[in-house]
Design a protein around this motif. Structure first.
Motif, PDB file in Angstrom:
ATOM      1  N   VAL A   1       0.867  -1.179   0.000  1.00 58.36           N
ATOM      2  CA  VAL A   1       0.000   0.000   0.000  1.00 58.36           C
ATOM      3  C   VAL A   1       0.904   1.228   0.000  1.00 58.36           C
ATOM      4  N   THR A   2       0.622   2.151  -0.914  1.00 59.44           N
ATOM      5  CA  THR A   2       1.441   3.349  -1.070  1.00 59.44           C
ATOM      6  C   THR A   2       0.572   4.587  -0.923  1.00 59.44           C
ATOM      7  N   LEU A   3       1.060   5.558  -0.187  1.00 56.17           N
ATOM      8  CA  LEU A   3       0.375   6.841  -0.033  1.00 56.17           C
ATOM      9  C   LEU A   3       0.847   7.762  -1.154  1.00 56.17           C
ATOM     10  N   ILE A   4      -0.095   8.210  -1.964  1.00 54.43           N
ATOM     11  CA  ILE A   4       0.214   9.035  -3.126  1.00 54.43           C
ATOM     12  C   ILE A   4      -0.258  10.469  -2.870  1.00 54.43           C
ATOM     13  N   ASN A   5       0.548  11.425  -3.279  1.00 52.49           N
ATOM     14  CA  ASN A   5       0.187  12.847  -3.301  1.00 52.49           C
ATOM     15  C   ASN A   5       0.059  13.493  -1.920  1.00 52.49           C
ATOM     16  N   ALA A   6       0.604  12.885  -0.889  1.00 54.10           N
ATOM     17  CA  ALA A   6       0.619  13.537   0.427  1.00 54.10           C
ATOM     18  C   ALA A   6       1.775  14.531   0.446  1.00 54.10           C
TER      19      ALA A   6
END
Length: 160
Positions: free
Chosen positions: A64-69
Motif C-alpha cells: 500500500v502506497t500513499l500518493i500525493n501527500a
C-alpha cells in the motif's frame, strides 16, 4: 439508521486531517497504518507541517502506497532533504492489505487517508478508510442532517 462510529485509535498529536473526505465519501472500514519516512520527513511532521487533503492510497503488488501527500522540506535540512510529494510506503499487516485489495478491486471502493498523527509512542501513523464515493443526493442529505442537528442543539440550548 444510527451513524457509523469509526474505531478510536490512540492519537496523542493530530498533525493533519482530511475533513473533506468525510463529506465526499461514505466510510466502510478503518485501519491504522505506519509510514516509512525519512528523518527529515519526521522532523517536518514534528513541526506540524504536512497535508493529506488531496492524497489517496494505492494497493499494488501486495503493498500500500500513499500518493500525493505533501510533507514540506525540512527548513534546517541539508542536501539530503526529502522530496515533498514522493510516494510513501504504508506499513500494514498482510491480512489488512488483502482486505483492502479485494474491496478496491471487487466493490469499486477506494482507500482514503483520514488523519495523520503521532501515537502515544511517538510513531507517525495514518488512519485509512475504505470508502465509497457519495452521490450528489447523499451529499445533500449529509448537509441537511448536519443543519438539523445544529438547529436542534440551538433549540435545546435556548430552551433550557
Amino acid at each position: 439508521m444510527a451513524a457509523f462510529r469509526p474505531p478510536q485509535f490512540k492519537k496523542s498529536k493530530i498533525l493533519a486531517e482530511n475533513r473533506r473526505a468525510r463529506y465526499e465519501y461514505a466510510f466502510e472500514d478503518f485501519y491504522e497504518a505506519g509510514l516509512a519516512l525519512t528523518g527529515t520527513e519526521v522532523k517536518s511532521l514534528r513541526f506540524g507541517q504536512g497535508s493529506i487533503a488531496e492524497s489517496y492510497a494505492e494497493v499494488k503488488n501486495g503493498e500500500v502506497t500513499l500518493i500525493n501527500a505533501n510533507i514540506p522540506e525540512f527548513s534546517h535540512g541539508n542536501r539530503f532533504n526529502h522530496e515533498p510529494k514522493r510516494p510513501r510506503k504504508l506499513l500494514l499487516h498482510e491480512r489488512e492489505i488483502r482486505k483492502m485489495q479485494t474491496a478496491v478491486s471487487r466493490e469499486g471502493m477506494t482507500v482514503i487517508p483520514v488523519s495523520l498523527y503521532f501515537n502515544n509512542k511517538g510513531k507517525a501513523k495514518l488512519e485509512l478508510a475504505i470508502a465509497r464515493g457519495k452521490k450528489t443526493h447523499d451529499k445533500r442529505a449529509t448537509i441537511k442532517e448536519r443543519d438539523w442537528k445544529r438547529d436542534q442543539a440551538r433549540l435545546l440550548r435556548d430552551k433550557g
